[in-house]
Design a protein around this motif. Structure first.
Motif, short mmCIF file in Angstrom:
data_model
loop_
_atom_site.label_atom_id
_atom_site.label_comp_id
_atom_site.label_asym_id
_atom_site.label_seq_id
_atom_site.Cartn_x
_atom_site.Cartn_y
_atom_site.Cartn_z
N ALA A 142 0.82 -1.22 0.00
CA ALA A 142 0.00 0.00 0.00
C ALA A 142 0.85 1.26 0.00
O ALA A 142 0.33 2.36 -0.24
CB ALA A 142 -0.94 -0.01 1.20
N GLN A 143 2.16 1.13 0.26
CA GLN A 143 3.05 2.30 0.26
C GLN A 143 3.60 2.60 -1.13
O GLN A 143 4.32 3.57 -1.33
CB GLN A 143 4.21 2.08 1.24
N GLN A 144 3.22 1.78 -2.11
CA GLN A 144 3.70 1.98 -3.47
C GLN A 144 2.95 3.12 -4.14
O GLN A 144 1.72 3.21 -4.08
CB GLN A 144 3.55 0.71 -4.30
N CYS A 145 3.71 4.01 -4.76
CA CYS A 145 3.14 5.17 -5.45
C CYS A 145 2.81 4.82 -6.89
O CYS A 145 3.22 3.78 -7.41
CB CYS A 145 4.14 6.33 -5.41
N ALA A 146 2.08 5.70 -7.55
CA ALA A 146 1.65 5.48 -8.93
C ALA A 146 2.83 5.29 -9.89
O ALA A 146 2.70 4.59 -10.89
CB ALA A 146 0.77 6.64 -9.40
N ASP A 153 7.24 7.58 4.21
CA ASP A 153 6.39 7.81 5.38
C ASP A 153 4.98 7.30 5.13
O ASP A 153 4.22 7.91 4.36
CB ASP A 153 6.35 9.30 5.70
N PRO A 154 4.59 6.19 5.77
CA PRO A 154 3.25 5.65 5.56
C PRO A 154 2.14 6.58 6.02
O PRO A 154 0.99 6.42 5.61
CB PRO A 154 3.23 4.37 6.40
N SER A 155 2.47 7.56 6.87
CA SER A 155 1.45 8.48 7.38
C SER A 155 1.29 9.71 6.50
O SER A 155 0.42 10.54 6.76
CB SER A 155 1.81 8.92 8.80
N SER A 161 7.64 9.07 -4.18
CA SER A 161 8.57 7.96 -4.08
C SER A 161 9.88 8.37 -3.45
O SER A 161 10.37 9.49 -3.65
CB SER A 161 8.85 7.38 -5.47
N ASP A 162 10.44 7.45 -2.69
CA ASP A 162 11.72 7.65 -2.02
C ASP A 162 12.63 6.50 -2.48
O ASP A 162 12.25 5.33 -2.38
CB ASP A 162 11.52 7.61 -0.51
N ALA A 163 13.83 6.84 -2.96
CA ALA A 163 14.72 5.81 -3.50
C ALA A 163 15.10 4.77 -2.45
O ALA A 163 15.12 3.57 -2.74
CB ALA A 163 15.97 6.46 -4.09
N ASP A 164 15.41 5.21 -1.24
CA ASP A 164 15.81 4.26 -0.20
C ASP A 164 14.65 3.35 0.18
O ASP A 164 14.81 2.12 0.30
CB ASP A 164 16.32 5.00 1.03
N ALA A 165 13.47 3.93 0.40
CA ALA A 165 12.30 3.13 0.75
C ALA A 165 11.98 2.13 -0.36
O ALA A 165 11.62 0.97 -0.08
CB ALA A 165 11.10 4.02 1.03
N THR A 166 12.12 2.55 -1.61
CA THR A 166 11.86 1.67 -2.74
C THR A 166 12.83 0.50 -2.76
O THR A 166 12.42 -0.65 -2.97
CB THR A 166 11.92 2.46 -4.06
#
Length: 176
Positions: A142-146, A153-155, A161-166
């Motif tokens: 659910a944290q994946q962007c279009a 940040d899930p909140s 998109s964030d490269a590290d989170a991805t």
């Protein structure tokens, strides 16, 4: 045998764990990895919040991953059961989300959990031989962007998109 935050004497558990994982992965400096691992074991409660009566989900997941990767016992490390402690953080705020505890710490916000910590929790539990819940995977997805990347940040109200989170999310999804 451990890192400290710049300009301080405060233990930097995250970078110490990174060093353990890097040395183990490269199969070099194993004596240094063992020394750092021993230091982590003696200080893991401070790193993951247990010494202050809290549980930080991301650091707990990262410590669990280091213990499993280094060949330690994740159910008895530094006097703590890292597996049970991490599993207890799932679902406290949202179904499948690994969140910082306690929920009411006297500060706003109390929960700094994020997509990297969620990813580390999924990876660490899978590597520890635990079944990762479908809810945890669903929450991560659910944290994946279009654009295909993952937000940090899930909140957050939007999805940037964030490269590290991805990168961490991709590793977690490949693990499960």
């Amino acid at each position: 045998d451990h890192y400290v935050y710049p300009g301080s004497t405060y233990f930097d558990g995250g970078n110490t764990i990174d060093a353990i994982l890097a040395l183990d992965g490269a199969q070099v400096g194993l004596g240094a990895a063992d020394a750092a691992f021993a230091y982590l074991e003696a200080n893991v409660g401070g790193y993951m919040g247990a010494d202050a009566g809290a549980t930080y989900a991301g650091p707990t997941a990262k410590a669990l991953l280091a213990v499993v990767a280094h060949g330690g016992d994740p159910t008895s490390f530094g006097g703590l059961d890292l597996v049970a402690t991490l599993e207890a953080t799932e679902g406290a705020v949202q179904p499948g989300r690994f969140s910082d505890l306690p929920l009411d710490c006297g500060y706003d916000p109390c929960d700094y959990s994020n997509t990297i910590g969620q990813s580390l929790a999924v990876i660490a539990l899978e590597r520890a031989g635990r079944t990762v819940s479908a809810e945890a995977v669903t929450f991560l997805l659910a944290q994946q962007c279009a654009d295909g990347g993952f937000r940090g940040d899930p909140s957050a109200t939007g999805c940037t998109s964030d490269a590290d989170a991805t990168a961490f999310a991709a590793q977690a999804l490949l693990a499960v």
